[in-house]
Scaffold this motif. Structure first.
Motif, PDB file in Angstrom:
ATOM      1  N   GLU A 297      -3.559   5.224  -8.910  1.00 22.88           N
ATOM      2  CA  GLU A 297      -5.023   5.623  -7.756  1.00 22.88           C
ATOM      3  C   GLU A 297      -5.451   6.950  -8.286  1.00 22.88           C
ATOM      4  O   GLU A 297      -6.509   7.289  -8.154  1.00 22.88           O
ATOM      5  CB  GLU A 297      -4.242   5.805  -6.390  1.00 22.88           C
ATOM      6  CG  GLU A 297      -5.242   6.001  -5.680  1.00 22.88           C
ATOM      7  CD  GLU A 297      -4.779   5.615  -3.961  1.00 22.88           C
ATOM      8  OE1 GLU A 297      -4.408   6.465  -3.283  1.00 22.88           O
ATOM      9  OE2 GLU A 297      -4.842   4.325  -3.605  1.00 22.88           O
ATOM     10  N   GLN A 298      -4.659   7.997  -8.661  1.00 25.33           N
ATOM     11  CA  GLN A 298      -5.413   9.277  -8.983  1.00 25.33           C
ATOM     12  C   GLN A 298      -4.387   9.913  -9.963  1.00 25.33           C
ATOM     13  O   GLN A 298      -3.239   9.837  -9.996  1.00 25.33           O
ATOM     14  CB  GLN A 298      -5.670  10.174  -7.853  1.00 25.33           C
ATOM     15  CG  GLN A 298      -4.534  10.700  -7.120  1.00 25.33           C
ATOM     16  CD  GLN A 298      -4.903  11.542  -5.894  1.00 25.33           C
ATOM     17  OE1 GLN A 298      -5.388  11.173  -5.120  1.00 25.33           O
ATOM     18  NE2 GLN A 298      -4.647  12.985  -6.183  1.00 25.33           N
TER      19      GLN A 298
ATOM     20  N   ASN B 187       0.780  -1.019   0.032  1.00 27.32           N
ATOM     21  CA  ASN B 187       0.019  -0.024   0.043  1.00 27.32           C
ATOM     22  C   ASN B 187       0.722   1.294   0.084  1.00 27.32           C
ATOM     23  O   ASN B 187       0.522   2.333   0.081  1.00 27.32           O
ATOM     24  CB  ASN B 187      -1.100   0.094   1.192  1.00 27.32           C
ATOM     25  CG  ASN B 187      -2.220  -0.956   1.029  1.00 27.32           C
ATOM     26  OD1 ASN B 187      -2.661  -0.908  -0.334  1.00 27.32           O
ATOM     27  ND2 ASN B 187      -2.634  -1.651   1.854  1.00 27.32           N
TER      28      ASN B 187
ATOM     29  N   LYS C  81       0.571  -2.536  -4.635  1.00 29.13           N
ATOM     30  CA  LYS C  81      -0.535  -3.418  -4.187  1.00 29.13           C
ATOM     31  C   LYS C  81       0.140  -4.935  -4.132  1.00 29.13           C
ATOM     32  O   LYS C  81       0.545  -5.613  -5.456  1.00 29.13           O
ATOM     33  CB  LYS C  81      -1.788  -3.791  -4.986  1.00 29.13           C
ATOM     34  CG  LYS C  81      -2.628  -2.667  -4.753  1.00 29.13           C
ATOM     35  CD  LYS C  81      -3.259  -2.413  -3.627  1.00 29.13           C
ATOM     36  CE  LYS C  81      -4.243  -1.350  -3.648  1.00 29.13           C
ATOM     37  NZ  LYS C  81      -5.029  -1.258  -2.452  1.00 29.13           N
TER      38      LYS C  81
ATOM     39  N   ILE D 265       2.917   4.093  -1.719  1.00 32.38           N
ATOM     40  CA  ILE D 265       2.664   5.010  -2.935  1.00 32.38           C
ATOM     41  C   ILE D 265       3.841   5.794  -3.521  1.00 32.38           C
ATOM     42  O   ILE D 265       4.997   5.922  -3.067  1.00 32.38           O
ATOM     43  CB  ILE D 265       1.725   6.189  -2.519  1.00 32.38           C
ATOM     44  CG1 ILE D 265       2.139   7.165  -1.666  1.00 32.38           C
ATOM     45  CG2 ILE D 265       0.381   5.515  -2.162  1.00 32.38           C
ATOM     46  CD1 ILE D 265       1.405   8.401  -1.357  1.00 32.38           C
TER      47      ILE D 265
ATOM     48  N   ARG E 125      -0.307   3.225  -6.369  1.00 35.46           N
ATOM     49  CA  ARG E 125      -0.391   2.567  -5.266  1.00 35.46           C
ATOM     50  C   ARG E 125       0.536   1.083  -5.377  1.00 35.46           C
ATOM     51  O   ARG E 125       0.228   0.502  -6.617  1.00 35.46           O
ATOM     52  CB  ARG E 125      -1.485   2.223  -4.647  1.00 35.46           C
ATOM     53  CG  ARG E 125      -1.942   1.680  -3.389  1.00 35.46           C
ATOM     54  CD  ARG E 125      -1.721   2.160  -1.948  1.00 35.46           C
ATOM     55  NE  ARG E 125      -2.446   3.419  -2.003  1.00 35.46           N
ATOM     56  CZ  ARG E 125      -2.148   4.390  -0.934  1.00 35.46           C
ATOM     57  NH1 ARG E 125      -1.641   4.029  -0.029  1.00 35.46           N
ATOM     58  NH2 ARG E 125      -3.297   5.400  -0.985  1.00 35.46           N
TER      59      ARG E 125
END
Length: 228
Positions: free
Chosen positions: A207-208, A141, A224, A143, A222
């Motif tokens: 993510e964005q 998790n 994962k 970033i 992110r």
């Protein structure tokens, strides 16, 4: 001398400019651009890595936001200055010499990695290699934050663009001149937001994406990690 060594020679020759010196108020503008964005991502106690830190203006900024911050760069002169600033500030920031294509860190070493507005210096292969390594060195998790221009937006309407763009490598320019010192290799690559997303998403989940100025973007990916 290979392109890596020649580019490093350029940055060492350039030294520390007032706009990159964290000890000079003229450098604060670079951090201020993201004052409404980075503090939302950087949490107290987070282990943060500044990729291509130069003299450390974003490294120190992340520490000010509560992170345990480390900077990495391949040029000794800016790093030497960063360490002097750290000593003066009694900062706990660490600064390492190294290649962003071969990050010298162990698995799960960081919770966040920041590439602050220097993606243009990375070849397509280097960003992909870096992203694969971040998969390993970022925590689950964790970033990866990229701030960047989009070259297509920046150069829209330039009729001469095809003459300066190597379609196989993405290379736009290959050298920079420092007054009274000479011309040095300094490759710059044609990056768009869409292509940066494509390359990094091979290893990290997008993510964005946020456009914060006419041609300034922040991308957040992110990590994962697979279960088990």
């Amino acid at each position: 001398m290979n392109i890596f060594d020649d580019t490093r020679t350029h940055y060492n020759a350039a030294g520390v400019h007032p706009t990159t010196d964290p000890d000079n108020p003229k450098s604060q503008f670079a951090v201020d651009r993201y004052e409404n964005h980075l503090p939302k991502l950087i949490k107290p106690g987070m282990r943060a890595l500044d990729l291509g830190c130069n003299a450390g203006r974003f490294t120190f900024a992340m520490e000010d936001m509560g992170a345990i911050a480390t900077g990495i760069d391949f040029a000794e002169i800016p790093l030497r200055h960063a360490k002097k600033v750290a000593e003066k500030r009694k900062s706990r920031c660490q600064f390492n010499i190294g290649d962003m294509a071969a990050l010298p860190y162990k698995e799960n070493a960081f919770d966040l990695a920041l590439l602050p507005h220097n993606i243009g210096y990375l070849s397509y292969q280097t960003l992909e290699s870096m992203s694969a390594q971040l998969k390993r060195i970022l925590s689950d998790n964790g970033i990866f934050v990229v701030t960047m221009h989009d070259e297509l937006v920046k150069r829209a309407g330039e009729e001469a663009l095809p003459k300066r763009y190597d379609v196989q490598t993405g290379l736009i320019g290959g050298s920079r001149t420092i007054p009274d010192q000479g011309t040095y290799a300094s490759p710059w690559y044609f990056w768009t937001v869409a292509f940066a997303k494509y390359v990094v998403e091979k290893h990290l989940a997008l993510e964005q994406v946020e456009q914060i100025e006419d041609n300034r973007f922040i991308l957040v990916f992110r990590n994962k990690k697979p279960e088990g």
